[in-house]
Every structure is written in C-alpha cells, then in structure tokens.
Design a protein around this motif. Structure first.
Motif, short mmCIF file in Angstrom:
data_model
loop_
_atom_site.label_atom_id
_atom_site.label_comp_id
_atom_site.label_asym_id
_atom_site.label_seq_id
_atom_site.Cartn_x
_atom_site.Cartn_y
_atom_site.Cartn_z
N ASN A 150 4.81 0.23 9.95
CA ASN A 150 5.43 -0.45 9.92
C ASN A 150 5.42 -1.38 11.41
OD1 ASN A 150 3.18 0.38 11.69
ND2 ASN A 150 4.76 1.13 13.36
N VAL A 151 3.95 -2.08 10.44
CA VAL A 151 3.46 -3.52 11.51
C VAL A 151 4.20 -4.62 9.83
CG1 VAL A 151 1.47 -4.83 12.07
CG2 VAL A 151 1.63 -3.19 12.27
N PRO A 171 -5.35 3.37 -2.69
CA PRO A 171 -5.81 3.37 -1.61
C PRO A 171 -5.29 3.74 -0.21
CG PRO A 171 -5.06 1.02 -2.80
CD PRO A 171 -5.08 2.24 -3.37
N GLN A 172 -5.88 4.44 0.56
CA GLN A 172 -5.00 5.65 1.26
C GLN A 172 -4.20 5.01 2.76
OE1 GLN A 172 -7.94 6.65 4.33
NE2 GLN A 172 -9.61 7.86 2.29
N ALA A 173 -2.78 5.60 2.23
CA ALA A 173 -2.02 4.98 3.41
C ALA A 173 -2.39 5.09 4.65
CB ALA A 173 -0.37 6.05 2.70
N GLU A 206 3.67 8.17 -2.52
CA GLU A 206 3.49 6.61 -3.47
C GLU A 206 2.79 5.72 -4.05
OE1 GLU A 206 7.91 5.64 -0.29
OE2 GLU A 206 6.24 3.78 -0.80
N GLU A 207 3.34 5.14 -5.32
CA GLU A 207 2.30 3.92 -6.08
C GLU A 207 2.00 3.58 -5.36
OE1 GLU A 207 3.47 4.58 -10.02
OE2 GLU A 207 2.52 6.84 -10.66
N MET A 208 0.77 2.62 -5.59
CA MET A 208 0.41 1.57 -5.24
C MET A 208 1.35 0.03 -5.92
SD MET A 208 -3.00 -0.76 -4.65
CE MET A 208 -2.96 -2.20 -3.36
N SER A 209 2.01 -1.14 -5.50
CA SER A 209 2.31 -1.69 -6.02
C SER A 209 2.69 -3.33 -5.67
CB SER A 209 4.36 -1.15 -6.24
OG SER A 209 4.76 -1.33 -4.65
N ALA A 210 3.35 -3.90 -6.55
CA ALA A 210 3.45 -5.44 -6.19
C ALA A 210 4.97 -5.64 -6.54
CB ALA A 210 2.47 -5.71 -7.51
N ILE A 211 5.70 -6.57 -5.08
CA ILE A 211 6.84 -6.78 -4.72
C ILE A 211 7.23 -8.04 -5.23
CG2 ILE A 211 9.03 -6.62 -3.61
CD1 ILE A 211 7.18 -3.57 -3.85
N THR A 261 1.04 -1.00 0.06
CA THR A 261 -0.14 0.04 -0.01
C THR A 261 0.69 1.13 0.15
OG1 THR A 261 -1.48 -1.12 1.37
CG2 THR A 261 -1.82 1.23 1.37
N PRO A 262 0.32 2.73 -0.85
CA PRO A 262 1.41 3.69 -1.35
C PRO A 262 1.80 4.80 0.66
CG PRO A 262 -0.68 3.56 -1.88
CD PRO A 262 -0.97 2.78 -1.22
N VAL A 263 2.73 5.36 0.18
CA VAL A 263 2.95 5.80 1.66
C VAL A 263 3.26 6.75 1.46
CG1 VAL A 263 3.83 6.24 3.67
CG2 VAL A 263 3.27 3.74 3.48
N PHE A 264 2.22 8.11 1.68
CA PHE A 264 2.60 9.42 1.57
C PHE A 264 3.25 10.07 0.01
CE2 PHE A 264 4.67 8.96 5.92
CZ PHE A 264 3.39 9.76 6.08
#
Length: 251
Positions: A196-197, A188-190, A109-114, A104-107
């Motif tokens: 951090n979990v 999606p909302q960051a 960032e774009e959503m991504s799949a790792i 999920t994106p933070v600040f």
C-alpha cells in the motif's frame, strides 16, 4: 525444409550482479547517504523507492552486517531489471530501469516484472530521502588536514555522518534487525513489503515472470517475457515474426 520457428511467444533474459560491487557503490568510503540515494534514483522507480524506504528505512547503512540485506536486495533488483530488459529488447528499444517495476508477491502471488506502458518520469521528491540528505549535510565535517589527526584518526572527521543514519535498537539482535529476503519456498516474503506504499499512480503495463536468486557474493535473475502480439496475429505469428526478424538481421 526450412527451420521451423520456436512455437511459443516467449523470450528469456538473464543477468548476474555482484553484491560486493553494489555495496561499494552505495557505501563508498565516507558512507554519505547521497551515494545510496543516487543509486536508488537510477535503478528504482518512485514507487519502488517508497517501498524500499518502508522496508529498509531504519537500517544502519554504515554497519556492513546490518546493511547486508539491503545490498542483497539492491543487487537482486538490479539483476532483475537487466534480465527484463534483455528479455523484451527485441520488441522495445531503448528501455531503461524506469520502464520496469519489480513487484513483490502478495498472498501467494508469483513475483513479476511489470513492463510499463509509459516510462516512470515522476520526479517528485521523497520525504525520507530529503530529510536524510539534509541531516547528513548538517552534520558534515570536512576531513582534517592535520598530520597528527590523519595519523591517529580524527573522530569528528571519521564520524561526520554518524547522526544521519538511524541507530538500530540495542534490544534487537542482528538477526532481528535483518529481514530475510526469501522464505522457505524461495520467493521473497510479501509480509516485509508494504504494497500500500505507492506513488498513487495505478500501474499499467504487461506482466513478465521473474526469478531472483542469491548465492555467495552474487545475485542472479531470470526473466520470461511474452512476445506481444500485434493486431491481426493468429496463433504463433508473433513468435514467427521474431524469428524472421532475427534471421533478416543476421544476413
């Protein structure tokens, strides 16, 4: 003149998932939490499960209205992982859900799949799941075989797992209990996902673009993944190699 290969080293994968089907899988008739936990273990990595419980751990899964965001979330993640597998299957065989982390994106960032370099095989138990299942078994009551109870309903049997699930606050409205998955921009909302979990293991892998959408009773996902170059590649050789391989397969 022979056909020229697509000039970019990109692959696309798409998928669609039924939210209602996910609801039936994780809920079943008895609302026992084992169905939800089994689904999470199958689809999500340990890191993703920790984040799931951080976000949805206080939801009452027996209530369809309050649990609706959970079903939307899980259908979206299921579709996203299926789309990613389709986008990279040409370069990596036998991929599973545990080879992928949807981040999920933070600040901004774009959503991504790792796409993980190494499949997640971490089998360590998650405390919340262990406690939830133990509590459900403690309060388990076998369904009654009494004809009268079956006819008129037996509160003990029907509410066998009532104490296992958390009870939403009576001060909160349904809208306050349900967190929206998407913001106005469609991502999606960051804020609702605590990054951090995690499982204490640093992610290692390649990043692919992912987009998840919900419409009615369906969740859809599109993945855009790069064809990984091999040593010695120049320019679009990775894309050309994929074209040649696909043509050789068709012959």
């Amino acid at each position: 003149m022979p056909l020229r290969p697509f000039p970019y080293q990109l692959n696309i994968g798409t998928d669609i998932a039924s939210i209602e089907r996910i609801r039936r899988l994780v809920g079943k008739d008895d609302h026992h939490p084992r169905h939800l936990v089994a689904f999470l273990k199958r689809v999500l990595t340990r890191r993703e499960r920790l984040q799931f419980w951080s976000r949805y751990g206080k939801y009452d899964m027996r209530n369809l209205k309050s649990a609706a965001p959970v079903h939307h979330f899980l259908a979206g993640r299921f579709a996203a992982k299926e789309a990613t597998i389709k986008a990279v299957s040409s370069r990596r065989q036998n991929m599973s859900f545990h080879d992928i982390v949807i981040r999920t994106p933070v600040f901004g960032e774009e959503m991504s799949a790792i796409i993980l370099d190494k499949q997640d095989t971490d089998g360590r138990p998650i405390q919340h799941e262990v406690a939830l299942l133990a509590k459900a078994e403690t309060h388990h009551q076998p369904r009654t075989s009494n004809k009268r109870d079956r006819q008129f309903g037996n509160d003990k049997a029907e509410n066998a797992f009532e104490s296992a699930w958390p009870t939403p606050s009576t001060d909160a409205t349904p809208s306050q209990q349900s967190l929206p998955e998407e913001n106005a921009a469609g991502a999606p909302q960051a804020a609702v996902m605590e990054e951090n979990v995690d499982d204490g293991v640093e992610l290692s892998g390649s990043i692919a673009k992912i987009s998840i959408s919900h419409d009615g009773d369906y969740a859809t996902a599109v993945c855009l993944a790069a064809e990984e170059s091999q040593e010695g590649d120049v320019g679009g050789e990775a894309a050309a190699r994929g074209y040649i391989i696909s043509n050789d397969t068709r012959r």
